[in-house]
Design an enzyme around this catalytic site. Sequence first.
Site, short mmCIF file in Angstrom:
data_model
loop_
_atom_site.label_atom_id
_atom_site.label_comp_id
_atom_site.label_asym_id
_atom_site.label_seq_id
_atom_site.Cartn_x
_atom_site.Cartn_y
_atom_site.Cartn_z
N HIS A 1 -19.72 3.31 -14.80
CA HIS A 1 -18.83 2.54 -15.61
C HIS A 1 -18.35 1.22 -14.93
CE1 HIS A 1 -16.36 3.27 -19.48
NE2 HIS A 1 -15.89 2.19 -19.09
N GLU B 1 -21.98 0.70 -21.48
CA GLU B 1 -21.83 -0.56 -22.02
C GLU B 1 -22.61 -1.68 -21.06
OE1 GLU B 1 -18.00 -1.48 -23.35
OE2 GLU B 1 -17.88 0.03 -24.73
N TYR C 1 -15.54 -0.22 -31.57
CA TYR C 1 -14.10 -0.95 -31.69
C TYR C 1 -14.13 -1.65 -32.99
CZ TYR C 1 -13.23 1.16 -26.95
OH TYR C 1 -13.10 2.12 -26.16
N ASN D 1 -20.01 3.29 -28.43
CA ASN D 1 -18.87 2.90 -28.31
C ASN D 1 -18.30 1.88 -29.31
OD1 ASN D 1 -19.10 4.44 -26.24
ND2 ASN D 1 -18.76 2.88 -24.68
N ARG E 1 -15.28 13.14 -21.28
CA ARG E 1 -16.13 12.00 -20.59
C ARG E 1 -15.38 11.18 -19.58
NH1 ARG E 1 -17.46 6.32 -22.72
NH2 ARG E 1 -18.98 5.94 -21.26
N GLU F 1 -16.75 6.22 -27.51
CA GLU F 1 -15.53 5.85 -27.07
C GLU F 1 -15.36 5.31 -28.75
OE1 GLU F 1 -15.03 2.72 -24.57
OE2 GLU F 1 -16.10 3.49 -22.88
C1 BGC Z 1 -14.75 0.04 -22.10
C2 BGC Z 1 -13.60 0.57 -21.70
C3 BGC Z 1 -12.49 -0.04 -22.24
C4 BGC Z 1 -12.48 0.03 -23.78
C5 BGC Z 1 -11.41 -0.86 -24.21
C6 BGC Z 1 -15.02 -0.21 -23.77
O1 BGC Z 1 -15.62 -1.47 -23.77
O2 BGC Z 1 -15.95 1.11 -22.03
O3 BGC Z 1 -13.71 0.85 -20.48
O4 BGC Z 1 -11.44 0.30 -21.51
O5 BGC Z 1 -13.56 -0.58 -24.11
O6 BGC Z 1 -11.49 -2.23 -24.00
#
Ligand code: BGC
Length: 446
Positions: free
Chosen positions: A122, A167, A295, A293, A78, A354
């Site tokens: 992006h 995002e 985290y 995505n 990607r 992600e």
């Molecule tokens: C984004 C990336 C970023 C990653 C870590 C995501 O929100 O799509 O571009 O590097 O998080 O912060």
Amino acid sequence: MPDRFDLPADFRWGAATAAYQIEGAADEDGRGPSVWDTFAARPGAVRDGHTGAVACDHYHRWPEDIALMQGLGLDGYRFSLAWPRIRPTGAGPVNPAGLAFYDRLVDALLGAGITPLPTLFHWDLPQALEDHGGWLNRDTAHRFADYTALVTDRLGDRVPTWITLNEPFVHTVFGYALGTHAPGRTLMFEALPAAHHQLLAHGLAASILHERGLEAMLSNNLTPVEPASQDPADLAAASAYDTLHNRLFTDPVLLGRYPDLSLLGVPDDIFGAVRPGDLDLIHTPGLDGLGLNFYNPTRVAAPTAPGLPFDLVDIPEAPHTAFGWPVVPDALTTLLLHLRDTYGKALPPLTITENGCSVDESTTPDQPRIDFMSAHLDALARATAEGIDVRGYYTWSLLDNFEWAEGYHQRFGLVHVDFATQHRTPKASYTWYRDLIAAHRLYRAR
Ligand code: BGC
């Protein structure tokens, strides 16, 4: 308990990057300036004055980077296309050298047996469009549709699946509401027309892709929102935050309606941005995939000061990444189950587009990243075992790169980049991921 080896046999293993974060070559071969070039040049905007002017120099070193992907045994890669490289002013003449770069990249990926999964946007909007209001201007959605058409004219014969936007939540909130990302606007809730216009751009682009027999996806940053307590004030705050971060960017696309924005004190027509017929354009019943995505989860409490209807609080009992983000792998399972419960049959197949973490450069042998990825992949497998259709996992990121407002300080890569020499060194997480991909293939082929 299911684990990563129980992921489906045809599960796609990938890695992700984005143009401004890796390409560099900001002034080369006719590329126009983007909002990130302008923002990064502003004193104090990016930590230590770093910019993406050179980044990982991927624009010149892409053959080496594709070899690194091949070494991992990736199914898919990607990446994003830089709109200002292809159409330098966003609306004027096309830059043939820009299109030719992605043409070569796509051919080389296919030659290496890796499926390209491009993202059309992006965050690197052509500065010339920002000069006319950027995403606050409805016209930008139409310019995005034109750009989608011209790019797919060139690459659609070889690239079957496209991600429209990355995002829109993060781009709207950091870029237009808080000003910590480009274009650096500080409009608070009055930034939300930028969200509506991005969603409109997604809808227009998805129709173009579908008319051409191509698949359309959208990558959203989603977070499970947990109230700090069962106190009604904390519950109300959590609901407001969930509306802003998650539902505002997913409900219109999957259900054809906005959530109740009064929780945010925002009028239904988003300050006049929503026009009759827009939600029909945004609603994408045939969306071919939703990219997630992921985290971390977000803990939310009632506001302690006037202004926002919520406070974001830490999750102190969780370990934290080098960036200070809480690590809660179970939250990925929670999120996937919640999406199924919320959207039911309207939920398209999912792909993790992600997931990853920043680890301090001095931490060897990169064990925190291996722990992060393995725990999240196990959490994913627990969701697929419950019948949730997740098709692939693209780790963020292949390379250490320009981490937006943090410059080169947060290292998310499976490959270390020495930004002085551009030397690439695979980390222990690279070897671990390579071995996992190979082992999963063997295990599932038995
Ligand atoms: C984004 C990336 C970023 C990653 C870590 C995501 O929100 O799509 O571009 O590097 O998080 O912060």
